[in-house]
Design a protein around this motif. Sequence first.
Motif, PDB file in Angstrom:
ATOM      1  N   VAL A 125      32.935 -63.474-166.451  1.00 53.06           N
ATOM      2  CA  VAL A 125      33.994 -62.876-165.762  1.00 53.06           C
ATOM      3  C   VAL A 125      34.102 -61.448-165.858  1.00 53.06           C
ATOM      4  CG1 VAL A 125      36.655 -62.810-165.441  1.00 53.06           C
ATOM      5  CG2 VAL A 125      35.302 -64.896-166.565  1.00 53.06           C
ATOM      6  N   TYR A 126      33.982 -60.876-164.550  1.00 53.72           N
ATOM      7  CA  TYR A 126      33.888 -59.523-164.199  1.00 53.72           C
ATOM      8  C   TYR A 126      35.465 -59.427-163.500  1.00 53.72           C
ATOM      9  CZ  TYR A 126      28.826 -59.247-164.738  1.00 53.72           C
ATOM     10  OH  TYR A 126      27.295 -59.119-165.194  1.00 53.72           O
ATOM     11  N   ALA A 127      35.929 -57.957-164.005  1.00 50.46           N
ATOM     12  CA  ALA A 127      37.148 -57.655-163.317  1.00 50.46           C
ATOM     13  C   ALA A 127      38.228 -58.991-163.535  1.00 50.46           C
ATOM     14  CB  ALA A 127      36.899 -57.268-161.654  1.00 50.46           C
ATOM     15  N   SER A 128      38.745 -59.266-162.277  1.00 47.38           N
ATOM     16  CA  SER A 128      39.597 -60.503-162.393  1.00 47.38           C
ATOM     17  C   SER A 128      40.629 -60.563-163.263  1.00 47.38           C
ATOM     18  CB  SER A 128      38.843 -61.766-162.031  1.00 47.38           C
ATOM     19  OG  SER A 128      37.542 -61.774-161.499  1.00 47.38           O
ATOM     20  N   THR A 129      41.316 -59.365-163.286  1.00 45.79           N
ATOM     21  CA  THR A 129      42.542 -59.448-164.588  1.00 45.79           C
ATOM     22  C   THR A 129      43.454 -60.637-164.605  1.00 45.79           C
ATOM     23  OG1 THR A 129      42.296 -56.946-164.379  1.00 45.79           O
ATOM     24  CG2 THR A 129      43.983 -57.608-165.806  1.00 45.79           C
ATOM     25  N   GLN A 130      43.932 -60.923-163.569  1.00 45.43           N
ATOM     26  CA  GLN A 130      45.020 -62.252-163.673  1.00 45.43           C
ATOM     27  C   GLN A 130      44.149 -63.388-164.010  1.00 45.43           C
ATOM     28  OE1 GLN A 130      46.506 -62.775-159.646  1.00 45.43           O
ATOM     29  NE2 GLN A 130      48.103 -64.274-160.515  1.00 45.43           N
ATOM     30  N   LEU A 131      43.071 -63.336-163.858  1.00 47.63           N
ATOM     31  CA  LEU A 131      42.262 -64.578-164.228  1.00 47.63           C
ATOM     32  C   LEU A 131      42.003 -64.704-165.724  1.00 47.63           C
ATOM     33  CD1 LEU A 131      40.608 -67.401-163.908  1.00 47.63           C
ATOM     34  CD2 LEU A 131      38.719 -65.865-163.014  1.00 47.63           C
ATOM     35  N   VAL A 132      41.788 -63.201-166.363  1.00 48.02           N
ATOM     36  CA  VAL A 132      41.506 -63.154-167.710  1.00 48.02           C
ATOM     37  C   VAL A 132      42.769 -63.698-168.404  1.00 48.02           C
ATOM     38  CG1 VAL A 132      41.270 -61.367-169.273  1.00 48.02           C
ATOM     39  CG2 VAL A 132      39.603 -61.298-167.292  1.00 48.02           C
ATOM     40  N   HIS A 133      43.915 -63.069-167.858  1.00 47.31           N
ATOM     41  CA  HIS A 133      45.199 -63.392-168.632  1.00 47.31           C
ATOM     42  C   HIS A 133      45.617 -64.925-168.611  1.00 47.31           C
ATOM     43  CE1 HIS A 133      47.189 -59.517-167.341  1.00 47.31           C
ATOM     44  NE2 HIS A 133      46.305 -58.995-168.076  1.00 47.31           N
ATOM     45  N   THR A 134      45.289 -65.590-167.744  1.00 49.24           N
ATOM     46  CA  THR A 134      45.387 -67.107-167.839  1.00 49.24           C
ATOM     47  C   THR A 134      44.453 -67.647-168.677  1.00 49.24           C
ATOM     48  OG1 THR A 134      46.043 -67.155-165.534  1.00 49.24           O
ATOM     49  CG2 THR A 134      45.296 -69.198-166.264  1.00 49.24           C
ATOM     50  N   LEU A 135      42.892 -67.286-168.558  1.00 44.91           N
ATOM     51  CA  LEU A 135      41.971 -67.766-169.442  1.00 44.91           C
ATOM     52  C   LEU A 135      42.296 -67.451-170.955  1.00 44.91           C
ATOM     53  CD1 LEU A 135      38.837 -66.693-167.521  1.00 44.91           C
ATOM     54  CD2 LEU A 135      39.978 -69.050-167.794  1.00 44.91           C
ATOM     55  N   MET A 136      42.807 -66.282-171.242  1.00 45.21           N
ATOM     56  CA  MET A 136      43.227 -65.901-172.642  1.00 45.21           C
ATOM     57  C   MET A 136      44.381 -66.592-173.189  1.00 45.21           C
ATOM     58  SD  MET A 136      41.287 -63.646-174.192  1.00 45.21           S
ATOM     59  CE  MET A 136      42.347 -62.827-175.317  1.00 45.21           C
ATOM     60  N   GLU A 137      45.448 -66.635-172.279  1.00 44.03           N
ATOM     61  CA  GLU A 137      46.701 -67.596-172.561  1.00 44.03           C
ATOM     62  C   GLU A 137      46.303 -69.047-173.074  1.00 44.03           C
ATOM     63  OE1 GLU A 137      50.420 -68.585-173.519  1.00 44.03           O
ATOM     64  OE2 GLU A 137      49.470 -66.780-173.334  1.00 44.03           O
ATOM     65  N   HIS A 138      45.132 -69.647-172.396  1.00 41.62           N
ATOM     66  CA  HIS A 138      45.073 -71.074-172.478  1.00 41.62           C
ATOM     67  C   HIS A 138      43.878 -71.282-173.375  1.00 41.62           C
ATOM     68  CE1 HIS A 138      48.065 -72.568-169.842  1.00 41.62           C
ATOM     69  NE2 HIS A 138      47.810 -71.735-169.364  1.00 41.62           N
ATOM     70  N   ASP A 139      43.372 -70.115-174.163  1.00 43.19           N
ATOM     71  CA  ASP A 139      42.328 -70.331-175.101  1.00 43.19           C
ATOM     72  C   ASP A 139      40.866 -70.685-174.777  1.00 43.19           C
ATOM     73  OD1 ASP A 139      43.655 -69.328-177.405  1.00 43.19           O
ATOM     74  OD2 ASP A 139      44.876 -71.305-177.512  1.00 43.19           O
ATOM     75  N   LEU A 140      40.674 -70.414-173.434  1.00 40.81           N
ATOM     76  CA  LEU A 140      39.287 -70.889-172.536  1.00 40.81           C
ATOM     77  C   LEU A 140      38.351 -69.622-172.973  1.00 40.81           C
ATOM     78  CD1 LEU A 140      40.749 -72.306-169.356  1.00 40.81           C
ATOM     79  CD2 LEU A 140      39.809 -73.474-171.499  1.00 40.81           C
ATOM     80  N   VAL A 141      38.575 -68.716-173.390  1.00 36.92           N
ATOM     81  CA  VAL A 141      37.675 -67.465-173.521  1.00 36.92           C
ATOM     82  C   VAL A 141      37.124 -67.629-174.832  1.00 36.92           C
ATOM     83  CG1 VAL A 141      37.264 -64.790-174.017  1.00 36.92           C
ATOM     84  CG2 VAL A 141      39.286 -65.941-172.374  1.00 36.92           C
ATOM     85  N   ASP A 142      35.487 -67.572-174.940  1.00 32.17           N
ATOM     86  CA  ASP A 142      34.641 -67.816-175.943  1.00 32.17           C
ATOM     87  C   ASP A 142      34.236 -66.392-176.459  1.00 32.17           C
ATOM     88  OD1 ASP A 142      34.462 -70.813-176.035  1.00 32.17           O
ATOM     89  OD2 ASP A 142      33.819 -70.547-173.961  1.00 32.17           O
ATOM     90  N   GLU A 143      34.295 -65.380-175.813  1.00 39.21           N
ATOM     91  CA  GLU A 143      33.507 -64.003-176.050  1.00 39.21           C
ATOM     92  C   GLU A 143      34.139 -62.877-175.447  1.00 39.21           C
ATOM     93  OE1 GLU A 143      29.411 -62.037-176.604  1.00 39.21           O
ATOM     94  OE2 GLU A 143      29.730 -63.924-177.005  1.00 39.21           O
ATOM     95  N   LEU A 144      34.500 -61.957-175.823  1.00 46.04           N
ATOM     96  CA  LEU A 144      34.922 -60.732-175.051  1.00 46.04           C
ATOM     97  C   LEU A 144      33.901 -59.641-175.224  1.00 46.04           C
ATOM     98  CD1 LEU A 144      38.696 -60.166-176.158  1.00 46.04           C
ATOM     99  CD2 LEU A 144      38.040 -60.747-174.026  1.00 46.04           C
ATOM    100  N   ARG A 145      33.530 -58.938-174.093  1.00 45.87           N
ATOM    101  CA  ARG A 145      32.389 -57.834-174.108  1.00 45.87           C
ATOM    102  C   ARG A 145      33.259 -56.754-173.476  1.00 45.87           C
ATOM    103  NH1 ARG A 145      27.204 -61.487-171.859  1.00 45.87           N
ATOM    104  NH2 ARG A 145      27.184 -62.713-173.885  1.00 45.87           N
ATOM    105  N   LEU A 146      33.509 -55.688-174.160  1.00 45.19           N
ATOM    106  CA  LEU A 146      34.447 -54.567-173.552  1.00 45.19           C
ATOM    107  C   LEU A 146      33.400 -53.321-173.913  1.00 45.19           C
ATOM    108  CD1 LEU A 146      37.571 -55.276-175.605  1.00 45.19           C
ATOM    109  CD2 LEU A 146      36.910 -56.175-173.271  1.00 45.19           C
ATOM    110  N   THR A 147      33.162 -52.530-172.746  1.00 49.19           N
ATOM    111  CA  THR A 147      32.800 -51.491-172.641  1.00 49.19           C
ATOM    112  C   THR A 147      33.803 -50.205-172.421  1.00 49.19           C
ATOM    113  OG1 THR A 147      30.792 -52.099-171.606  1.00 49.19           O
ATOM    114  CG2 THR A 147      30.872 -49.851-171.564  1.00 49.19           C
TER     115      THR A 147
END
Length: 192
Positions: A125-147
Amino acid sequence: MGKIIISENVSLDGVVQDPTGEEGFERGGWFGQIGDKDREAWAKLKLDEALGTEALLLGRRSDAFFAARWPSRSGQWADRLNSLPKYVVSSTLQEPKWSNSTVLTGDVVNEVSKLKQELDGDLVVYASTQLVHTLMEHDLVDELRLTMYPVVLGAGERLFGETSDKKPMRLINTRTVGDGLAFLAYRPVRDA
């Protein structure tokens, strides 16, 4: 089973808004304020990530942003991004703008959960902040890569919004990119 990877450029205080300065945010444009060595190292990091990616997962606005820029570019990184399968989450989009795109129109959580089951490899997932919020809230994220970019903006849209509970993370990788950027990778700690 696929893994959802959030890959973001962020300021030290977590702002992701208008990194290129094209949206008119008064504190935007921070992405372009790095030196050539940092930019080259960042591009190598992103190329390596793209080469290891199975597909991209994007929101509607991010799809339009990338579609306006990447199809006209050439080179290994552009060729890879343009050829990857893309899944665009939207309730309003009829025709995605970027090549090889499929629109996911149903419930975001159900659609992404199903996609994770169907695909093997990384769904980035690139950019897509609103989508990121939803994915985080529902524990669907497996990894965060932050630069991380060496700037504090003090205002602007942040990567992480409010959540219903804390989201513990474990640091799995860290390194310097170029002279001034930091790469941090985290995995959620499940059942913490």
